[in-house]
Design an enzyme around this catalytic site. Sequence first.
Site, short mmCIF file in Angstrom:
data_model
loop_
_atom_site.label_atom_id
_atom_site.label_comp_id
_atom_site.label_asym_id
_atom_site.label_seq_id
_atom_site.Cartn_x
_atom_site.Cartn_y
_atom_site.Cartn_z
N ARG A 1 -0.25 14.46 12.73
CA ARG A 1 0.25 14.27 11.35
C ARG A 1 0.52 15.61 10.63
O ARG A 1 -0.05 15.89 9.60
CB ARG A 1 -0.72 13.43 10.53
N ARG B 1 -8.62 -0.77 4.53
CA ARG B 1 -7.81 0.27 3.90
C ARG B 1 -6.45 -0.28 3.47
O ARG B 1 -5.87 0.17 2.50
CB ARG B 1 -7.58 1.44 4.85
N ASP C 1 4.37 0.64 12.05
CA ASP C 1 3.13 0.03 11.53
C ASP C 1 2.95 -1.39 12.03
O ASP C 1 1.85 -1.94 11.90
CB ASP C 1 3.12 0.04 9.99
N LYS D 1 0.85 -1.21 0.00
CA LYS D 1 0.00 0.00 0.00
C LYS D 1 0.88 1.26 0.00
O LYS D 1 0.64 2.20 -0.75
CB LYS D 1 -0.88 0.01 1.24
N ASN D 2 1.96 1.23 0.81
CA ASN D 2 2.76 2.45 0.98
C ASN D 2 3.79 2.66 -0.12
O ASN D 2 4.53 3.65 -0.09
CB ASN D 2 3.40 2.46 2.37
N CYS E 1 -5.18 12.19 12.38
CA CYS E 1 -5.99 10.97 12.41
C CYS E 1 -5.82 10.38 13.81
O CYS E 1 -5.23 10.98 14.70
CB CYS E 1 -5.53 10.01 11.32
C1 EPZ Z 1 4.08 6.97 6.18
O1 EPZ Z 1 3.29 7.98 6.78
C2 EPZ Z 1 3.18 5.75 6.07
N1 EPZ Z 1 2.04 6.04 5.19
C3 EPZ Z 1 2.66 5.36 7.46
O2 EPZ Z 1 1.88 4.17 7.32
C4 EPZ Z 1 3.87 5.05 8.34
O3 EPZ Z 1 3.42 4.76 9.65
C5 EPZ Z 1 4.81 6.26 8.38
O4 EPZ Z 1 5.20 6.63 7.02
C6 EPZ Z 1 6.09 5.98 9.17
O5 EPZ Z 1 6.75 4.88 8.61
C7 EPZ Z 1 2.23 5.99 3.85
O6 EPZ Z 1 3.32 5.74 3.37
C8 EPZ Z 1 1.02 6.22 3.00
P1 EPZ Z 1 6.11 10.31 8.37
P2 EPZ Z 1 3.85 9.51 6.84
O7 EPZ Z 1 6.01 11.57 7.59
O8 EPZ Z 1 4.58 9.81 5.60
C9 EPZ Z 1 6.11 13.60 11.75
C10 EPZ Z 1 0.06 2.75 7.68
O9 EPZ Z 1 -0.40 2.23 8.70
N2 EPZ Z 1 6.05 14.58 10.65
O10 EPZ Z 1 7.37 9.49 8.27
O11 EPZ Z 1 2.74 10.38 7.25
C11 EPZ Z 1 4.78 12.85 11.90
O12 EPZ Z 1 3.87 13.59 12.68
C12 EPZ Z 1 0.49 4.20 7.69
O13 EPZ Z 1 0.23 2.16 6.57
C13 EPZ Z 1 6.17 15.93 10.94
O14 EPZ Z 1 6.33 16.30 12.10
O15 EPZ Z 1 4.89 9.36 8.05
C14 EPZ Z 1 5.19 11.57 12.57
O16 EPZ Z 1 5.25 11.79 13.98
C15 EPZ Z 1 0.24 4.87 9.05
N3 EPZ Z 1 6.10 16.84 9.94
C16 EPZ Z 1 6.59 11.32 12.02
O17 EPZ Z 1 7.04 12.56 11.45
C17 EPZ Z 1 5.91 16.47 8.62
O18 EPZ Z 1 5.87 17.35 7.73
C18 EPZ Z 1 6.63 10.25 10.94
O19 EPZ Z 1 5.79 10.68 9.90
C19 EPZ Z 1 5.78 15.08 8.33
C20 EPZ Z 1 5.86 14.16 9.36
#
Ligand code: EPZ
Length: 424
Positions: free
Chosen positions: A123, A398, A306, A22-23, A118
């Site tokens: 996020r 999802r 995850d 998915k990711n 969420c």
């Molecule tokens: C991706 O989300 C994945 N989703 C998530 O999978 C996964 O948990 C996550 O990466 C971490 O591996 C997809 O790829 C579609 P991040 P993403 O940006 O990109 C903070 C699932 O269950 N952050 O690495 O949103 C954020 O708040 C989903 O399949 C900022 O502060 O993750 C979080 O605490 C859930 N500012 C941390 O970084 C930003 O601009 C990690 O977020 C962006 C992120």
Amino acid sequence: MEEFIVEGGHKLSGSLQVKGAKNSMLPIMAASVLNSSDGSVVLHNIPNIYDLHVMKNILDSLGFKVEYQGDTLQITPGEEIHYVIPDDFMREMRSSIFLMGPLLARIGKVKLTYPGGCSIGPRPIDLHLKGLASLGVQVREENGYIEASAEKLLGTDIHLDYPSVGATENLIMAAVLAHGKTTIYNAAKEPEIVDLQNFLNAMGCQVRGAGTEKIRIEGVPAAGKCHYRIIPDRIVAGTYLMAAAITGGEVTLHEIIPSHLDAVVAKLKEAGVEIQGTEDSLTVKDGSLRAVETLRTLPYPGFPTDLQAPMSALLTKARGDSLIVENVFEARFQHMEELIKMNAQVNVKDRNALITGVERLVGARVNATDLRAGAALVLAALAAEGTSVIQHVWHIDRGYESMEKALKQLGARIERAGGPDPSP
Ligand code: EPZ
């Protein structure tokens, strides 16, 4: 409201093929917007999950023809490409944010509502917006909308404050058609980013270094059509390995990339799970579960956030005390109170959860709050005495293609019941 009814106490056995990730699928579908040829992008190994249909609808609304047949997706640009992402889709799926980079690269503008938080945390998208601004994008935020535009994107050096997966992907997609070179430092290293790099290079882009903390992009004038097969889903694979382990069964997963699960396999072995592997499969055999001293979630190659929830479910039955530290998201323990309804013994404080293994879990009526929490509840139900009902299974749909069919194939007693959920 759709729900799973699970009769626990049956060992899983047999084998399963894991579908595409998915990711990987979501950013690669967004990157198909970059195709300015008169041909199509064709993607293989695409899982039939809810988020696929949401992203398909978004691309439709932007002027792309999207056809899904079997496990193949064909995406063809229309005459006119639109730049406004409908509010409903933003609310339905945060990953719509992935469209910012490719739309800015392809047509120089994008408008979307601020993606909400969420159940697992607020996020924020500050790293995405800061990176885009450094590429020469004007970003305006007002009344809950983001309007971004760029006459032209100029390559530059970007230092991410945190190795955000989404920000890394969005910025790569924005930079591939920019003028000059872009280097992203402190980039996320997940396998799905390597998949995105390989896909973009198949479209004629020049991206190097994905999988390391330094990614270099050489801007090219245009990107075109291609055929591409996405990688298997390491999180789905890890979930089913844990399902086998919690039931004391023996299961083999085929067509996976075991090296993507190195941290997960190491932690499962520490928990007493017997695991063997070949170059494209992993087999879990019965073992006696024991607590792990500490499980810390980290960006790749650390233990993936995850799989924290499914692993938590497994540890509720492991002899001894296991400490879980959730380092990536602020609120990713909602499954714990549901597990406690099933007789699990858990103490949560901020980002720490202390799990004390119990002899028996008991069936209960529980709620899925997000897709990985929902998966964790199914795993606990498989091992519980008696029958459990897991509500709001649309969360699970999802990211898992027909989880009940996959588990039934392995001998689980699980049925889907109730009427379809209103779309979220
Ligand atoms: C991706 O989300 C994945 N989703 C998530 O999978 C996964 O948990 C996550 O990466 C971490 O591996 C997809 O790829 C579609 P991040 P993403 O940006 O990109 C903070 C699932 O269950 N952050 O690495 O949103 C954020 O708040 C989903 O399949 C900022 O502060 O993750 C979080 O605490 C859930 N500012 C941390 O970084 C930003 O601009 C990690 O977020 C962006 C992120």
